[in-house]
Write an enzyme that holds these catalytic residues in place. Structure first.
Site, short mmCIF file in Angstrom:
data_model
loop_
_atom_site.label_atom_id
_atom_site.label_comp_id
_atom_site.label_asym_id
_atom_site.label_seq_id
_atom_site.Cartn_x
_atom_site.Cartn_y
_atom_site.Cartn_z
N HIS A 129 1.01 -1.05 -0.36
CA HIS A 129 0.08 0.09 0.34
C HIS A 129 0.76 1.24 -0.20
CE1 HIS A 129 -3.79 2.46 1.16
NE2 HIS A 129 -2.79 3.27 1.70
N GLU A 130 1.99 1.22 0.89
CA GLU A 130 2.59 2.39 1.09
C GLU A 130 3.93 2.31 0.10
OE1 GLU A 130 2.16 4.73 3.90
OE2 GLU A 130 1.03 3.33 4.03
N HIS A 187 2.12 4.77 -2.94
CA HIS A 187 2.11 6.07 -2.84
C HIS A 187 3.73 6.65 -3.23
CE1 HIS A 187 -1.24 7.15 -0.16
NE2 HIS A 187 -1.76 5.87 0.24
N GLU A 243 -4.72 7.75 -2.49
CA GLU A 243 -4.89 7.23 -2.46
C GLU A 243 -5.13 5.94 -3.51
OE1 GLU A 243 -5.55 4.73 0.79
OE2 GLU A 243 -5.02 6.33 0.40
#
Length: 508
Positions: free
Chosen positions: A270-271, A274, A300
């Site tokens: 997830h990170e 980003h 996001e």
């Protein structure tokens, strides 16, 4: 000609050059503040919290004062940008300057001190599952949020002024409409899944997986699959996973390790989404307000795309399952890639947002959005928040948190005063599928995804989303990349298609 006979001083450099130098200095101060915040979350001694709050307040005040100084306004007025790059820098800076000058430096310093104090109070309250000790800090953060909304100004609702910080151009009324539609079309799917026979064995998700092995596997795959590597990034641990960066060449992600090992793996990926967004922003925007993502919703969309649309896909696990077998033989015993795919896509209403499945995740966001509105309006008191939280969890997900740590205290955002942030998580979900569908109009990208080869997709995202930074608005990026405004339709169809197949649901 002697010195005394010199003509009056003339500008040494053009206003645009001076403006860029000034913006670079503002950016550097912001990077120093971000670095101290990152270190606070990853390695700072607990006893340093009080003084660190003062240090951060000083830096925030200096950054704000320099950016909002009259000199910045004069340079903006005098600048004559003659390139597309400089035109974008002036346009974005002028918008940010107009918003920032509405906030006095004293307010910014006060808010930063309050955020630091609230953050450390939240850590202690969450650890002890004691909302009452955090409540006064939340009261203060809400008061600051109301004051900020009044200072910035709004037409329809104070929430609009706060939401604009994270999703420029979006309004609370529009979010409410989108969320109502999303709830109406996904709640029936959740009810059908809950009623379906599910004989799968999910014990795999909590089998022993050593902490260091979790982190090492997640990091290795982040590099091999998605391109994140130690030349420009690093990973650490924190109470709440996050990504921050001090340039496109200095990206920091964090994760956390738990018995439920998917939290570490999918949190890392997830990170990574980003981080790869920030990595893809064009270097021409470096050290200017244009650098960075167009909005938190667009940001996001990338973290959810990497985590879910790719990381929870069957082709992904068909490729990386053999590596997981080597990294965690105790986890994978008796399993194959298809079995693991089914396990990591379990739909199971849960207390914790960051561990929620794709079908239930948005309900966590809608709950927080509606509570934020009520708190900001004053129709819900802070002391009533845990009860209201638990009631909404029961209504949507059929769950009652056993304590505040697994309920109202689980997220860091309110302690940081990030009122208006939560809707961007769900908006990002919607955009993730819309972008991926647009990308897959290219057969090369579709073939790559089917083989868990993501370089063609990353190239498309860089070309159509990342490189622009903030030079385009979220709406402009969405419509330019996908050919239409943001819509819930692709995401809802994706959920019904994917989970209908996994759970053997007949089309209704």
């Amino acid at each position: 000609m002697t010195t005394s006979e010199s003509t009056p001083d003339a500008p040494i450099e053009q206003p645009m050059t001076e403006l860029r130098r000034r913006l670079g200095q503002v950016s550097d101060l912001g990077a120093a503040e971000a670095l101290m915040s990152w270190e606070q979350e990853t390695s700072m001694p607990d006893e340093a919290a009080r003084v660190r709050g003062l240090q951060l307040s000083t830096l925030a005040g200096l950054t704000h004062a320099m950016f909002t100084d009259d000199k910045t306004g004069e340079l903006l007025d005098a600048a004559a940008p003659d390139s597309e790059t400089d035109q974008a820098i002036v346009r974005v800076t002028r918008r940010d300057f107009g918003k920032a000058t509405k906030l006095p430096t004293e307010f910014v310093e006060e808010r930063t001190r309050a955020q630091n104090e609230a953050h450390h109070a939240w850590i202690a309250a969450r650890k002890g599952s004691d909302f009452a000790t955090f409540a006064p800090h939340l009261e203060r953060m809400l008061d600051l949020a109301r004051r900020e909304a009044d200072l910035r100004g709004f037409q329809e609702h104070p929430y609009d002024a706060l939401l604009d910080n994270y999703q420029p151009g979006m309004r609370a009324g529009a979010v409410g409409t989108i969320f109502a539609d999303l709830r109406n079309r996904t709640l029936p799917l959740l009810r059908r899944i809950a009623a379906a026979d599910d004989a799968a064995d999910y014990s795999v998700l909590t089998r022993p997986f050593p902490a260091e092995a979790q982190k090492a596997f997640a990091w290795r795959v982040a590099g091999e699959a998605f391109g994140l590597n130690g030349d420009f990034a690093r990973q650490d641990e924190s109470a709440h996973p996050f990504m921050t960066n001090f340039s496109r060449s200095d990206l920091r992600i964090t994760t956390r390790v738990e018995l439920y090992w998917p939290a570490c793996l999918f949190g890392t990926w997830h990170e990574t989404g980003h981080a790869m967004y920030e990595r893809g922003v064009s270097e021409r925007w470096e050290r200017t307000p244009v650098s960075g993502g167009a909005s938190l919703g667009v940001h996001e969309s990338q973290s959810r795309l990497f985590e879910n649309l790719l990381g929870r896909s069957l082709p992904f696990w068909e490729r990386y399952f053999p590596q997981l077998v080597q990294a965690a033989p105790e986890v994978t015993a008796g399993l194959d890639a298809a079995g693991l795919y089914r396990a990591v896509n379990r739909v199971n209403p849960s207390m914790i947002r960051v561990e929620a499945d794709e079908v239930t995740y948005n309900f966590h966001i809608m709950l927080r959005f509606e509570l934020e509105l009520a708190l900001l309006e004053g129709t819900l008191k802070v002391s009533e928040l845990p009860e209201a939280w638990n009631a909404r969890m029961g209504e949507d997900l059929g769950l009652t948190p056993p304590n505040d740590a697994q309920g109202v205290l689980q997220d860091v955002h309110w302690s940081a005063g990030l009122i208006g942030y939560f809707p961007t998580y769900a908006l990002g979900n919607l955009l993730s599928v819309q972008l991926l569908e647009a990308a897959q109009e290219d057969a090369t990208i579709t073939e790559g995804i089917q083989n868990a080869e993501y370089a063609p997709l990353l190239a498309w995202l860089t070309e159509n989303v990342y490189r622009f930074g903030r030079s385009l608005t979220p709406t402009q990026i969405t419509e330019r990349a996908t050919g239409r405004p943001l819509s819930a339709d692709p995401y809802v169809a994706y959920l019904h298609r994917k989970y209908g197949e996994i759970y053997g649901l007949e089309e209704s």
